[in-house]
Every structure is written in structure tokens, then in C-alpha cells.
Scaffold this motif. Sequence first.
Motif, short mmCIF file in Angstrom:
data_model
loop_
_atom_site.label_atom_id
_atom_site.label_comp_id
_atom_site.label_asym_id
_atom_site.label_seq_id
_atom_site.Cartn_x
_atom_site.Cartn_y
_atom_site.Cartn_z
N VAL A 43 0.84 -1.20 0.00
CA VAL A 43 0.00 0.00 0.00
C VAL A 43 0.87 1.25 0.00
CG1 VAL A 43 -1.64 1.35 1.37
CG2 VAL A 43 -1.98 -1.11 1.09
N ALA A 44 1.88 1.28 0.90
CA ALA A 44 2.76 2.45 0.98
C ALA A 44 3.56 2.62 -0.31
CB ALA A 44 3.71 2.30 2.17
N GLY A 45 4.03 1.51 -0.88
CA GLY A 45 4.83 1.58 -2.10
C GLY A 45 4.04 2.11 -3.28
N THR A 46 2.83 1.59 -3.49
CA THR A 46 2.03 2.04 -4.62
C THR A 46 1.57 3.50 -4.43
OG1 THR A 46 0.07 1.02 -3.62
CG2 THR A 46 1.22 -0.24 -5.31
N ALA A 47 1.31 3.89 -3.18
CA ALA A 47 0.93 5.28 -2.92
C ALA A 47 2.09 6.22 -3.21
CB ALA A 47 0.46 5.44 -1.48
N ALA A 48 3.30 5.84 -2.78
CA ALA A 48 4.48 6.69 -3.02
C ALA A 48 4.76 6.81 -4.51
CB ALA A 48 5.69 6.10 -2.29
N ILE A 49 4.66 5.71 -5.24
CA ILE A 49 4.87 5.74 -6.69
C ILE A 49 3.85 6.65 -7.35
CG2 ILE A 49 4.75 4.34 -8.80
CD1 ILE A 49 5.77 1.96 -7.05
N THR A 50 2.59 6.54 -6.92
CA THR A 50 1.53 7.38 -7.49
C THR A 50 1.81 8.86 -7.27
OG1 THR A 50 -0.14 5.64 -7.19
CG2 THR A 50 -0.94 7.90 -7.38
N TYR A 51 2.23 9.21 -6.06
CA TYR A 51 2.49 10.63 -5.76
C TYR A 51 3.64 11.17 -6.60
CZ TYR A 51 3.80 14.91 -3.39
OH TYR A 51 4.12 16.21 -3.14
N LEU A 68 7.66 0.44 -12.14
CA LEU A 68 7.77 0.45 -10.68
C LEU A 68 6.66 -0.38 -10.04
CD1 LEU A 68 8.72 4.19 -10.03
CD2 LEU A 68 10.20 2.18 -9.84
N PHE A 69 5.45 -0.31 -10.56
CA PHE A 69 4.36 -1.15 -10.04
C PHE A 69 4.71 -2.63 -10.20
CE2 PHE A 69 0.92 2.32 -10.77
CZ PHE A 69 1.09 2.78 -9.48
N MET A 70 5.32 -2.98 -11.33
CA MET A 70 5.70 -4.37 -11.54
C MET A 70 6.84 -4.77 -10.60
SD MET A 70 5.19 -5.23 -15.60
CE MET A 70 6.04 -3.82 -16.32
N GLN A 71 7.70 -3.80 -10.26
CA GLN A 71 8.80 -4.10 -9.34
C GLN A 71 8.30 -4.41 -7.93
OE1 GLN A 71 12.13 -4.54 -9.68
NE2 GLN A 71 11.79 -4.47 -11.88
N VAL A 72 7.16 -3.83 -7.53
CA VAL A 72 6.64 -4.13 -6.19
C VAL A 72 5.79 -5.39 -6.19
CG1 VAL A 72 6.68 -1.71 -5.47
CG2 VAL A 72 4.58 -2.65 -6.46
N GLY A 73 5.72 -6.09 -7.32
CA GLY A 73 5.11 -7.41 -7.34
C GLY A 73 3.82 -7.55 -8.13
N GLY A 116 -0.38 14.97 -5.73
CA GLY A 116 0.84 15.02 -6.54
C GLY A 116 0.68 15.93 -7.74
N SER A 117 -0.49 15.90 -8.35
CA SER A 117 -0.74 16.76 -9.51
C SER A 117 -0.68 18.23 -9.12
CB SER A 117 -2.11 16.44 -10.11
OG SER A 117 -2.40 17.30 -11.20
N LEU A 118 -1.31 18.59 -8.02
CA LEU A 118 -1.28 19.98 -7.56
C LEU A 118 0.14 20.43 -7.25
CD1 LEU A 118 -4.44 20.00 -5.24
CD2 LEU A 118 -4.21 21.02 -7.51
N SER A 119 0.93 19.54 -6.66
CA SER A 119 2.33 19.87 -6.39
C SER A 119 3.09 20.09 -7.69
CB SER A 119 2.99 18.73 -5.59
OG SER A 119 2.32 18.50 -4.37
#
Length: 241
Positions: A8-16, A36-41, A214-217
Motif C-alpha cells: 500500500v505504501a509503495g504504490t501510494a508513493a509511486i503514485t504521488y 515500478l508497479f511491476m517491481q513491487v510485485g 501530486g498533480s497539484l504539487s
Amino acid sequence: MDLSWPYVAGTAAITYVCSVIQGIVGFGFSLFALPLFMQVGMAPPPAVTLATVTSAGQRLCSIQRLRKEVPWKLILPLIGAGVLALPAGAWILKVLTLQGRQKVQLCVGFLIIATVLVQVLARIKPREHVPAAWGYLAAVLSGLLSGFGNIGGPPVVLWIHAHNWTSERLRVTAQAFTVPMVPFQLVILWVTFGPDVLRAMLWGVCLFPVAILGSLSGLWLGNRISLRSLRIAALGLLVLL
């Protein structure tokens, strides 16, 4: 689908992070997120689905903020051509998935390298008018790549950066070009790959707030970058990829 804390934390960080990148330069979300999503499994079809849904949240946010800059009359016919190419891209993903995740990763890597080479060697110069044929070619390639991995941005970016447009229009047009394809992409992925795609869709919706933040940033940072710096950043991102 694994919903452990590291996942959960990994996919959220990648998304941001990927949303910030796309907010700044107008493309790049799935080029980073998919591998990166494929790297987390994640298996390739759910990874493509998650990248499609989360990037849609980011793109909608950018379009809403810069909606006056979108040249809808110019791009709507091109979007139709892109949609027609989506099924072929999904078919390629299915063929490669049956051969294993490594084949999909290899193909994604090849496409990124090809994008870099085209961008560097083409030396596209902005101009007032670009022939319509180039727009339709970019649209078909974008649809094909969107169906394969939601990485349809690069062909459109090359076409967009051939126009003598403002920084805001350059950034938002690629996102406005690809986001109408998302419903068609998701239906095709669901029909082709089944229940795993639906679970990835739901998780992607849960990550919408992260994508919007992330988009706003990225938009905030992008508004502080000059047009020349934006073009250099776009090329630099491709080289880095």
C-alpha cells in the motif's frame, strides 16, 4: 491483490511521485509507474490498470486547472483515431503476458529507449502549423501504446512540442489527449484479463487523493518553470527514463 502495508505504501508513493512529474511536464506518469508497479510485485495487467486509473485522477486535475488552454477542436478527431488503436495494444499486452512478466518489462524498456532516440534524433523545432498527417500518426501510436501499457504520452508529446504553444498548453494538451481514452482502456482490459483488473481499478480509485495531491504539487512547480526550461525538462525526463 496484495494489500499489505509495504504494498500500500509503495504504490501510494509511486503514485504521488509520478503525479508530480506529470504535473510538471505534462507526461511521464506511466513511463515511470508501470515498471515500478511491476517491481513491487504486480502482474502486468493489474499494473497497467492501476497506472491507468491513478493517472486519470492526475490528468483530470490538471485539465480542470488549465481547461482554457486545451485545443479541443484540434485534438478531438485525433482522439477518435487513438481509441480505434486501443484493442491492438491490449492484444499485444495479452500475448506478452502469456510469455511472462520479463517479456513485458523488456518491451516497456525497449519502448522507452526508442522514445529517447526519436526525441534526440528528430530535433523537432516548434512551428505555427503541423501537417494533420503527423497528428493522426501520433494518435494511432498513442492509442496502441495506451492499450498496451497506458504509455501513450510520448508520441503525443513529440507532436505537441512541434507546435509553437505556451507552456501551459504544452503541459495540458497531452493529458487532455489521453484521458478520454481511459473508459475504453478499462473496458478492454476488463474484457481481456478479467477480475484482477476490477480489483486494480478499485485500488486505483482509492489512490485518487494521492494522485490529485501530486498533480497539484507538480502544477505549482510547473508554473514556476519557463517555456525553455519546460522543453529541456521534457527531453531530460526522456533521457533519464
